[in-house]
Design an enzyme around this catalytic site. Structure first.
Site, PDB file in Angstrom:
ATOM      1  N   LYS A  45      46.798  39.978  30.796  1.00 55.25           N
ATOM      2  CA  LYS A  45      47.214  41.350  30.477  1.00 55.25           C
ATOM      3  C   LYS A  45      48.498  41.351  29.670  1.00 55.25           C
ATOM      4  O   LYS A  45      48.688  42.187  28.785  1.00 55.25           O
ATOM      5  CB  LYS A  45      47.359  42.178  31.753  1.00 55.25           C
TER       6      LYS A  45
ATOM      7  N   LYS B 290      26.797  39.384  31.678  1.00 61.75           N
ATOM      8  CA  LYS B 290      27.027  40.429  32.663  1.00 61.75           C
ATOM      9  C   LYS B 290      27.120  41.839  32.069  1.00 61.75           C
ATOM     10  O   LYS B 290      27.612  42.017  30.958  1.00 61.75           O
ATOM     11  CB  LYS B 290      28.369  40.093  33.332  1.00 61.75           C
TER      12      LYS B 290
ATOM     13  N   LYS C 282      31.999  47.124  31.609  1.00 67.34           N
ATOM     14  CA  LYS C 282      32.536  48.214  30.813  1.00 67.34           C
ATOM     15  C   LYS C 282      33.110  47.707  29.497  1.00 67.34           C
ATOM     16  O   LYS C 282      32.838  48.257  28.437  1.00 67.34           O
ATOM     17  CB  LYS C 282      33.635  48.902  31.620  1.00 67.34           C
TER      18      LYS C 282
END
Ligand code: TRP
Length: 348
Positions: free
Chosen positions: A129, A213, A216
Site C-alpha cells: 500500500k 480469482k 473487485k
C-alpha cells in the site's frame, strides 16, 4: 415446564456446542460479488449457528486508504444490507459497525504502545500500500495490524475466518495478544487462530476473464446486486477458446473456470450434461454460457430481492446496526475494563 426449560437449555448447548468466539471484519468497499458470497459469506452463515459470532464492518480501516470518504454511511449501509440479504442474522450473530464501538480504539492505543516500527514496516500489505500511495503513507496504514488485532481480541475471539491474504495480519494479532499477556504477566487474551474458509466450505470462485480469482480489483465480478440482464451480458462475454479438440481431454483454465461456476450454481445433472459434451467434443460454449447465466440468476434471485428490501429500509438497517453496537460494546467494555485494571488505570 422444567423439562421444557431443560430442553431449551440443552438445545442451546448443542446448538452452539463450542462456545468459542468467531469474529470477522469486512471492509465497506463496494458490493458483494459471487466470490465473496461462495468464498466467505456462506461460511459465515454456517458459523453463526455454531459459535458465538461477531461480524463487523471495518469502516475505520477504510480510512487508511480513503481518508476522505464520499459517503461512509451509505457504503456501510450497502454492505450491511447485502450481508443481511445473504442470511447473516442479527439474532444469531452480533453484527455491528466498527466505528460504533469506541472501546476498540482504546485497546488499539494500548497495543500500539507495544508494537514496534520495524515489525510493522515489514508487513507485506503495508509495503504494497505504501508503494501504491506514496503520498499518503500514514500512521494508520502502518498500524493497520494493531487495529485489526484490537478488533479481534477486544472480544477475546478464538477463531477468525479470513482468506489467505490476511495470514500475516493474523500472525501479528497473535503476536500482539501474546505480547500483552507476557508484558503484564497474565493469561488474558487467547491467541486468535485463522479459520480456513476453504475448510469451512468456502470455494475459490474464478473470474470470467480467465485470469483466476474473481475480485473487485480485477474488474471481473458478478455482483449479487447485478440485474439479471447484466449477469447474462457478463457471462456471455466470458473468455473461452476454440473448443474441445480431442475426446476426454483436460480442460484449459478458462474452461475449467466456467465448469467451476457451474458446479457451484447448477444442478449435478446440468454439470454432467455439459461435462459429457466437453468429453465427446460436442460442447458449444454458447449453450453452456446461457445455462450458466440462468443458473446464476436463479441462485442470486432471492438475495437480490432481499438486498432491494433491506436497502430501501434505512431505518431498519440503522436499528439493526444500533442493536449490534450495543451487544458489541457490552462485550468490548468488559474486556477493556479488565485491560485497564491489568495495566493499572482507574476502572469506573
Ligand atoms: N483486514 C481485513 C480485510 O482486509 C478486514 C478486517 C479488519 C478484519 N479487521 C478485521 C478481518 C478483524 C478479520 C478480523 O479483509
Amino acid at each position: 415446564m422444567a423439562l421444557l426449560w431443560y430442553l431449551r437449555g440443552a438445545k442451546t448447548h448443542i446448538y452452539k456446542k463450542k462456545m468459542e468466539t468467531v469474529l470477522s471484519g469486512i471492509r465497506p468497499t463496494g458490493n458483494l460479488h459471487l466470490g465473496n458470497y461462495y468464498g466467505a459469506v456462506t461460511s459465515f452463515i454456517k458459523l453463526q449457528d455454531l459459535y458465538r459470532c461477531f461480524f463487523f464492518i471495518a469502516d475505520w480501516h477504510s480510512l487508511t486508504t480513503h481518508p476522505t470518504p464520499e459517503n461512509i454511511q451509505n457504503s456501510v449501509r450497502t454492505i450491511l444490507a447485502e450481508y443481511l440479504a445473504c442470511g447473516l442474522d442479527p439474532e444469531k450473530a452480533t453484527i455491528y459497525v466498527q466505528s460504533d464501538v469506541p472501546e476498540v480504539v482504546e485497546l488499539y492505543l494500548y497495543l500500539n504502545m507495544n508494537a514496534y516500527l520495524g515489525e510493522l514496516e515489514r508487513v507485506t500489505s503495508f509495503k504494497e500500500k505504501a508503494r501504491k500511495q506514496p503520498d499518503n503513507v500514514n500512521a494508520g496504514l502502518l498500524t493497520y495490524p494493531t487495529l485489526m488485532a484490537s478488533d479481534i481480541i477486544i472480544h477475546k475471539a478464538n477463531k477468525v475466518p479470513v482468506g489467505k491474504d490476511q495470514e500475516q495480519n493474523m500472525e501479528m494479532a497473535r503476536k500482539f495478544a501474546r505480547r500483552f499477556n507476557q508484558m503484564y504477566g497474565v493469561e488474558f487474551f487467547p491467541e486468535p487462530a485463522s479459520f480456513s474458509l476453504a475448510k469451512e466450505g468456502g470455494i475459490k470462485i474464478p473470474g470470467l476473464d480467465g485470469s483466476g480469482k474473481m475480485g473487485k480489483s480485477e474488474g471481473n465480478c458478478i455482483y449479487l446486486c447485478d440485474e439479471p440482464s447484466v449477469i447474462r451480458k457478463k457471462v456471455m462475454k466470458a473468455v473461452t477458446d476454440a473448443g474441445p479438440q480431442a475426446m476426454n481431454s483436460e480442460k484449459p483454465e478458462v474452461i475449467k473456470n466456467l465448469f467451476t461456476l457451474l458446479e457451484v450454481v447448477s444442478s449435478k445433472d446440468t454439470y454432467n450434461y455439459f461435462n459429457d459434451k466437453w468429453n465427446d467434443c460436442t460442447l458449444r460454449y454458447g449453450d453452456l454460457k446461457k445455462q450458466l447465466a440462468e443458473d446464476i440468476v436463479a441462485a442470486t434471485d432471492p438475495i437480490r430481492e432481499r438486498i432491494k428490501e433491506f436497502s430501501s429500509n434505512t431505518a431498519l438497517l440503522d436499528k439493526i446496526a444500533l442493536a449490534g453496537a450495543e451487544k458489541a460494546r457490552e462485550s468490548a467494555s468488559k474486556t477493556l475494563r479488565e485491560v485497564r485494571q491489568i495495566i493499572g488505570f482507574r476502572v469506573y
